[in-house]
Write a protein that holds these residues in place. Sequence first.
Motif, short mmCIF file in Angstrom:
data_model
loop_
_atom_site.label_atom_id
_atom_site.label_comp_id
_atom_site.label_asym_id
_atom_site.label_seq_id
_atom_site.Cartn_x
_atom_site.Cartn_y
_atom_site.Cartn_z
N CYS A 176 -10.65 -0.63 1.06
CA CYS A 176 -9.29 -1.18 0.99
C CYS A 176 -8.22 -0.11 1.10
N GLY A 177 -8.61 1.16 1.20
CA GLY A 177 -7.64 2.24 1.26
C GLY A 177 -6.90 2.44 -0.05
N LEU A 178 -7.57 2.14 -1.17
CA LEU A 178 -6.94 2.20 -2.49
C LEU A 178 -7.52 3.34 -3.31
N GLN A 179 -6.66 4.01 -4.07
CA GLN A 179 -7.10 5.01 -5.03
C GLN A 179 -7.05 4.40 -6.42
N PHE A 180 -8.18 4.40 -7.10
CA PHE A 180 -8.27 3.80 -8.42
C PHE A 180 -8.36 4.89 -9.48
N ARG A 181 -7.47 4.81 -10.46
CA ARG A 181 -7.49 5.77 -11.57
C ARG A 181 -8.43 5.23 -12.66
N THR A 182 -9.57 5.86 -12.80
CA THR A 182 -10.52 5.41 -13.81
C THR A 182 -9.97 5.67 -15.21
N LEU A 183 -10.69 5.20 -16.20
CA LEU A 183 -10.31 5.39 -17.59
C LEU A 183 -10.82 6.76 -18.03
N TRP A 184 -10.11 7.80 -17.58
CA TRP A 184 -10.49 9.17 -17.88
C TRP A 184 -11.96 9.42 -17.58
N SER A 240 -2.55 -5.11 6.08
CA SER A 240 -3.45 -6.22 6.39
C SER A 240 -4.71 -6.06 5.56
N ARG A 241 -5.21 -7.14 5.04
CA ARG A 241 -6.38 -7.07 4.18
C ARG A 241 -7.62 -6.80 5.01
N PRO A 242 -8.46 -5.87 4.58
CA PRO A 242 -9.72 -5.64 5.30
C PRO A 242 -10.68 -6.80 5.05
N GLN A 243 -11.58 -7.01 5.96
CA GLN A 243 -12.61 -8.02 5.78
C GLN A 243 -13.78 -7.37 5.06
N LEU A 244 -13.86 -7.58 3.76
CA LEU A 244 -14.88 -6.94 2.95
C LEU A 244 -16.17 -7.74 2.97
N ALA A 250 -10.30 -8.95 -1.34
CA ALA A 250 -9.54 -7.72 -1.12
C ALA A 250 -8.41 -7.60 -2.14
N SER A 251 -7.79 -8.72 -2.48
CA SER A 251 -6.75 -8.70 -3.50
C SER A 251 -7.31 -8.36 -4.88
N TYR A 252 -8.58 -8.69 -5.11
CA TYR A 252 -9.25 -8.33 -6.36
C TYR A 252 -9.16 -6.82 -6.59
N TRP A 253 -9.45 -6.06 -5.54
CA TRP A 253 -9.45 -4.60 -5.68
C TRP A 253 -8.03 -4.07 -5.76
N TYR A 254 -7.13 -4.65 -4.99
CA TYR A 254 -5.72 -4.27 -5.10
C TYR A 254 -5.22 -4.53 -6.53
N PHE A 255 -5.52 -5.72 -7.05
CA PHE A 255 -5.06 -6.07 -8.40
C PHE A 255 -5.60 -5.07 -9.42
N ALA A 256 -6.90 -4.75 -9.34
CA ALA A 256 -7.50 -3.81 -10.29
C ALA A 256 -6.79 -2.46 -10.25
N ALA A 257 -6.54 -1.96 -9.03
CA ALA A 257 -5.90 -0.65 -8.89
C ALA A 257 -4.45 -0.68 -9.38
N GLU A 258 -3.72 -1.71 -9.02
CA GLU A 258 -2.30 -1.77 -9.40
C GLU A 258 -2.14 -2.05 -10.89
N ALA A 275 0.86 -1.18 0.00
CA ALA A 275 0.00 0.00 0.00
C ALA A 275 0.89 1.23 0.00
N PRO A 276 0.37 2.40 -0.37
CA PRO A 276 1.19 3.61 -0.33
C PRO A 276 1.82 3.81 1.05
N ASN A 277 3.10 4.15 1.05
CA ASN A 277 3.85 4.47 2.26
C ASN A 277 4.07 3.28 3.19
N SER A 278 3.88 2.06 2.68
CA SER A 278 4.17 0.90 3.50
C SER A 278 4.47 -0.28 2.60
#
Length: 341
Positions: A271-279, A16-20, A36-44, A9-12
Amino acid sequence: MNRSFEFPAPNSTEVSRPQLTLKFAGRTWKTTAVFASYWYFAAERQQIFFRRLERLPNLTGDPILQSFKFTNAYRASDRVSQFLIRHVIYGGDQSPVQLFFRIVLFKLFNKIETWEVLSARISDLSWRPGILDEIDLVLSEMLDAGSRIYSAAYIMPSGGKAYTRKHRAHLVLLEKMMTEGVWRKVTAARSMEQVYDMLLSQPMLGSFLAYQLATDLNYSTLCDFSEREFVVPGPGARDGLRKCFPDLPMALGSDAIKAVCNTQEDQFAACGLQFRTLWGRQLQLVDCQNLFCEIDKYSRIAHPEVVGISGRTRIKQQFRMRGDLPKPFYPPKWGLHIHCP
């Protein structure tokens, strides 16, 4: 690499994965760490796309994404989809009959190199008398020379023993659809599901191929349906769904994908993730479907203890950089304002 992978995650270096949770069909469904990894994978994976466009040197710190090939978060950003949209769909005659012919011809093989050879060898690659015989001749010569004419991404059925070569069965299918005027039915359809049902009624087009082809036709001006109205989970996506929702009946697979798509902003935030959409364009149902297929592959290494339907444990394709990404091109009707170097 046979270990559990804690996503960065940013700055670490670890988080720990949140319980979604996900609620649909009248209940709240149990989820695993894979969700939780699904959303991480999408963002990364989307960050990798933008980093490549921006010519940045370090694409990702994720060892799995560094090593293996995965599709983009957005289906339309993938190399083959980009070629289809730019060159096949919007690079020629926009009449419905010719659009339908080109799209189906390309998708039967789904291989850029096959299309390039056909385009180079046949001066008028359009629906007209004798065109299928010309295509058959070129494809047969390619096979005789040891070339592969099909993409490895989709498995096209052979058509049975009635055909000496697999591609001839598919050319007969194309001829059948053209003769029946299926493109007229596509332009008259009132929903993407209607297009899907028409394609599903054709020989050799199962549910997965019919949905993929309906999506590709919808990139064109033949039809203009929202990508948020209809989805069909393919075999890989069903594996990913099972890994994320162990109690989910596969009959509710489409409902699960719709719920995931509709709650994407909340899930990324949880998940504390920032997702960059497709414009500005959020993930659509087809993208979420594809991401379930990709998280199935990713989790074979990141979460080897979580088993899907197929039981596959390896990722076959290694990641190889193909050079800089050109400025992407999407269906103009999407109205995207693309900003990149």
